[in-house]
Design an enzyme around this catalytic site. Structure first.
Site, mmCIF file in Angstrom:
data_model
loop_
_atom_site.group_PDB
_atom_site.id
_atom_site.type_symbol
_atom_site.label_atom_id
_atom_site.label_comp_id
_atom_site.label_asym_id
_atom_site.label_seq_id
_atom_site.Cartn_x
_atom_site.Cartn_y
_atom_site.Cartn_z
ATOM 1 N N ASP A 106 43.167 40.646 42.190
ATOM 2 C CA ASP A 106 41.973 40.306 43.147
ATOM 3 C C ASP A 106 42.262 39.372 44.185
ATOM 4 O O ASP A 106 43.491 38.734 44.242
ATOM 5 C CB ASP A 106 40.894 39.834 42.113
ATOM 6 N N ASP A 126 51.201 51.817 32.241
ATOM 7 C CA ASP A 126 51.587 51.466 33.835
ATOM 8 C C ASP A 126 50.540 52.323 34.477
ATOM 9 O O ASP A 126 50.601 53.124 35.217
ATOM 10 C CB ASP A 126 53.134 52.180 34.107
ATOM 11 N N GLU A 142 48.160 43.714 35.494
ATOM 12 C CA GLU A 142 47.669 43.093 36.521
ATOM 13 C C GLU A 142 49.033 42.119 36.794
ATOM 14 O O GLU A 142 49.955 41.991 36.037
ATOM 15 C CB GLU A 142 46.603 42.138 36.425
ATOM 16 N N HIS A 194 48.131 46.243 38.578
ATOM 17 C CA HIS A 194 46.848 46.450 39.083
ATOM 18 C C HIS A 194 46.915 45.221 40.445
ATOM 19 O O HIS A 194 46.900 44.144 40.174
ATOM 20 C CB HIS A 194 45.862 45.778 38.009
HETATM 21 O O1 9MR Z 1 44.856 35.210 32.864
HETATM 22 C C1 9MR Z 1 43.473 35.121 32.500
HETATM 23 C C2 9MR Z 1 43.404 35.517 30.935
HETATM 24 O O2 9MR Z 1 43.795 34.386 30.191
HETATM 25 C C3 9MR Z 1 41.969 35.688 30.627
HETATM 26 O O3 9MR Z 1 41.877 36.011 29.298
HETATM 27 C C4 9MR Z 1 41.177 36.852 31.621
HETATM 28 C C5 9MR Z 1 39.872 36.985 31.363
HETATM 29 O O4 9MR Z 1 38.988 35.942 31.565
HETATM 30 O O5 9MR Z 1 41.511 36.294 32.997
HETATM 31 C C6 9MR Z 1 42.667 36.095 33.276
HETATM 32 O O6 9MR Z 1 42.766 35.893 34.494
HETATM 33 C C7 9MR Z 1 42.453 36.602 35.484
HETATM 34 C C8 9MR Z 1 41.302 35.837 36.462
HETATM 35 O O7 9MR Z 1 40.170 35.603 35.830
HETATM 36 C C9 9MR Z 1 41.126 36.799 37.981
HETATM 37 N N1 9MR Z 1 42.312 37.158 38.540
HETATM 38 C C10 9MR Z 1 43.162 37.872 37.703
HETATM 39 C C11 9MR Z 1 43.767 36.965 36.482
HETATM 40 C C12 9MR Z 1 44.662 37.716 35.669
HETATM 41 O O8 9MR Z 1 44.086 39.010 34.954
#
Ligand code: 9MR
Length: 619
Positions: A192, A591, A600, A542
């Site tokens: 994102d 994948d 991601e 992602h």
């Molecule tokens: O890395 C984060 C993980 O520990 C959490 O469980 C998850 C859900 O809240 O979010 C992950 O972080 C994401 C962030 O909120 C937004 N940008 C992408 C991050 C990686 O997925």
């Protein structure tokens, strides 16, 4: 993980992982090993799924087909993390450099593999290139990327953001603020386009610690990122390129600080779903906004420059404030001689943030904003310890030592001490404080230095033992694979590597190789989780710009990006939901660009990859 999981489900998981990609995957190898190769004198292990209860004969042939090593496999048997019954082959005794070796175990034949002096030499540079290519505010230029299609226009080049105001998704009304901040720059967090101080802080720390570690050891690795070694715009400015890259984010973090004298209405204390927030007006000067991101989630694909959404600042939090306090202090000591004015700016910001956090000890991030991740953390005792440790290491001020001694984490290691720190993570930062105290010369008395290092080594010792109990050799015995499990493994590898640095005991370094081997192919999916590395690399992470799978007009990812990895805990995206209940922990992955909970990429996962890749090639 359900106990009823079967080998048939493993096969389905493999198909799921291989299918749907923008590029065809090669067939799954029956022999799983690093797809990048083995160090000449390093450990060499492969895992072979096979239910035979008796050892299988193995042999390695060279390019000419001559047998150069042979032996009997070790029967491991059922392995809960992979769901396979496996055999392990140890061929460390083969120490002749070469390519096109093949390992045959029973009737299973591996792909060609290599033995090299430095198989991981390029990884640290590719892993670091991730950060340049995710810079906000500047165009990504052809001269700094490996392919023309990776160039792009600047994203959010004039990012002047107002505070979120109005109703969040839970109906809570936020008053906003009467100022805007120019928060242009920094790195996008992940797939994102959000920029989150909490995650930015730990990622910067990790890059800076890689620098501090090598500098303190005066190891060959200290020159690995010397000015001009990395292809970034700052190369040639006379400053170490790792520091240049980290500074790009630090400058952004500094911009997220609330001006002095500002009063804000913020949520204090526990937030219970369904209960009203305890919104209190506080003196917020010096606090740090938790994050800046789009008002609504954008679709995939989306080049940053095409983002149509307004950018908003979200309320300051104690966690974000302490991230700046910690990283600002780290910055101040590193740039003290390189750029004294910048160092002073960092220290001022750090101390302002620290004072603001002491005034506002329990301001939690709101969990209900659309358009970005929460990075909600409920416990700041670890961030206080981390920030205090950084300030002590930078200033030597005994007041910080006195404060530090009252922390339950004082001198703690991941598994021991008054309170164990756990491995480093965005919400668990105490280990970062202990690593700094163990790294920066003179931060502690000699006696305390021995204690903190012993606590870190104690965890590493236990992790090595965990590795012996795993079919795929991973020094992690659990069967809970969280969101970003590959990043968590990298953080564990930092602990193992640090133990090697403190003791010189090669068992710890070998366990770092076990982790790298797993990420680079020795896993039940036969997958290299690093883009561009190995025979079956992840192709479709992602990511809104590296979105080739979603739209062929967008590029494939460059080399060096680490997929978040298997996740059997929070299988929240549609791809993950489909796999749920029919994958063993290490196979809950696909994948697929839509699999944001599995596949991601993120700054806090690539930063320890840089650290570990630099460590492993530091000889
Ligand atoms: O890395 C984060 C993980 O520990 C959490 O469980 C998850 C859900 O809240 O979010 C992950 O972080 C994401 C962030 O909120 C937004 N940008 C992408 C991050 C990686 O997925």
């Amino acid at each position: 993980m359900k106990k009823s999981w079967t080998a048939g489900a493993a096969f389905l998981a493999l198909l799921g992982a291989a299918g749907g990609g923008a590029q065809a995957d090669p067939a799954v190898s029956p022999v799983q090993m690093s797809q990048v190769g083995f160090e000449t004198q390093g450990p060499k292990t492969a895992t072979v799924p096979d239910t035979s209860p008796r050892p299988l004969p193995w042999r390695i042939t060279d390019t000419a087909g001559k047998v150069v090593a042979q032996g009997q496999s070790k029967v491991f048997g059922p392995d809960a993390a992979s769901g396979h019954s496996v055999h392990i082959v140890d061929f460390q005794s083969l120490q002749t450099d070469g390519q096109n070796y093949r390992l045959t175990v029973g009737n299973h034949e591996s792909r060609p593999f290599s033995i090299l002096q430095r198989p991981h030499a390029a990884l640290k540079y590719d892993a670091l290139a991730y950060f340049y290519q995710n810079r906000a505010g500047v165009p990504i230029l052809a001269s700094h990327v490996s392919r023309p299609d990776l160039t792009r226009a600047a994203g959010h080049p004039h990012e002047v953001a107002a505070c979120f105001s109005g109703a969040d998704t839970a109906g809570v009304i936020w008053p906003g603020c009467d100022y805007t901040l120019d928060v242009t720059g920094g790195w996008y967090d992940a797939g994102d386009h959000g920029k989150y101080v909490v995650n930015g802080g730990v990622s910067v720390w990790m890059l800076l610690n890689a620098y501090e570690r090598a500098a303190a050891l005066k190891s060959p690795g200290a020159a690995a990122f010397a000015d001009g070694k990395v292809n970034i715009p700052e190369a040639g400015n006379g400053v170490n390129d790792l520091l240049d890259e980290a500074r790009y984010e630090i400058e952004f973090l500094l911009k997220m600080q609330v001006p002095d004298g500002v009063k804000l209405t913020l949520p204090v204390g526990t937030q219970t779903p369904g209960q009203p927030l305890n919104l209190v007006e506080v003196d917020a000067g010096g606090m740090v906004h938790h994050k800046v991101h789009d008002a609504q989630w954008t679709a995939i694909p989306m080049a940053p420059a095409d983002d149509p959404q307004p950018r908003l600042l979200y309320p300051p939090s104690t966690a974000a404030t302490l991230n700046l306090a910690a990283v600002g202090a780290q910055c101040a000591r590193i740039w003290r001689e390189i750029d004294p004015a910048f160092a002073r700016q960092c220290l001022t910001a750090s101390q302002r943030a620290f004072r603001a956090a002491l005034r506002n000890r329990d301001v939690r991030a709101g969990e209900h904003f659309a358009g970005g991740g929460a990075y909600g953390d409920q416990d700041f005792s670890d961030e206080f310890y981390w920030a205090t440790a950084e300030l002590l290491a930078t200033t030597g001020n005994p007041a910080y030592l006195t404060a530090l001694k009252t922390s339950p984490y004082f001198l703690g290691g991941p598994l021991s001490g008054k309170s164990a720190t756990g491995d480093p993570a965005w919400a668990r930062t105490a280990a970062l404080g202990s690593l700094t105290l163990a790294t920066v010369p003179g931060a502690l008395s000699p006696g305390d230095l021995v204690t903190v290092r012993a606590n870190i080594v104690a965890a590493a010792r236990s992790y090595v033992q965990e590795g012996y109990g795993q079919g795929y050799g991973l020094p992690f015995a659990g069967t809970d694979y969280d969101w970003g499990s590959n990043g968590a493994l990298m953080n564990r590898a930092v602990i193992l590597a640090s133990a090697f640095d403190y003791t010189g005991d090669w068992n710890y370094r070998n366990a770092v190789i076990w982790v790298l081997d797993y990420l680079l192919g020795r896993n039940p999916l036969d997958r290299s989780y690093v883009t561009g590395y190995g025979d079956r690399p992840v192709l479709n992470p992602h990511h809104r710009f590296w979105a080739h799978q979603a739209d062929p007009a967008y590029p494939l990812a460059p080399a060096g990006a680490l997929s978040g990895g298997p996740n059997n805990r929070a299988m929240s995206d549609d791809v993950a939901k489909n796999l749920s209940g029919r994958c063993a922990p290490q196979t809950c992955w696909a994948d697929d660009i839509n699999a944001y909970a599995l596949n991601e990429v993120a700054i806090n996962w690539n930063a320890p990859l840089v650290w570990v890749a630099a460590f492993i090639d530091d000889r």
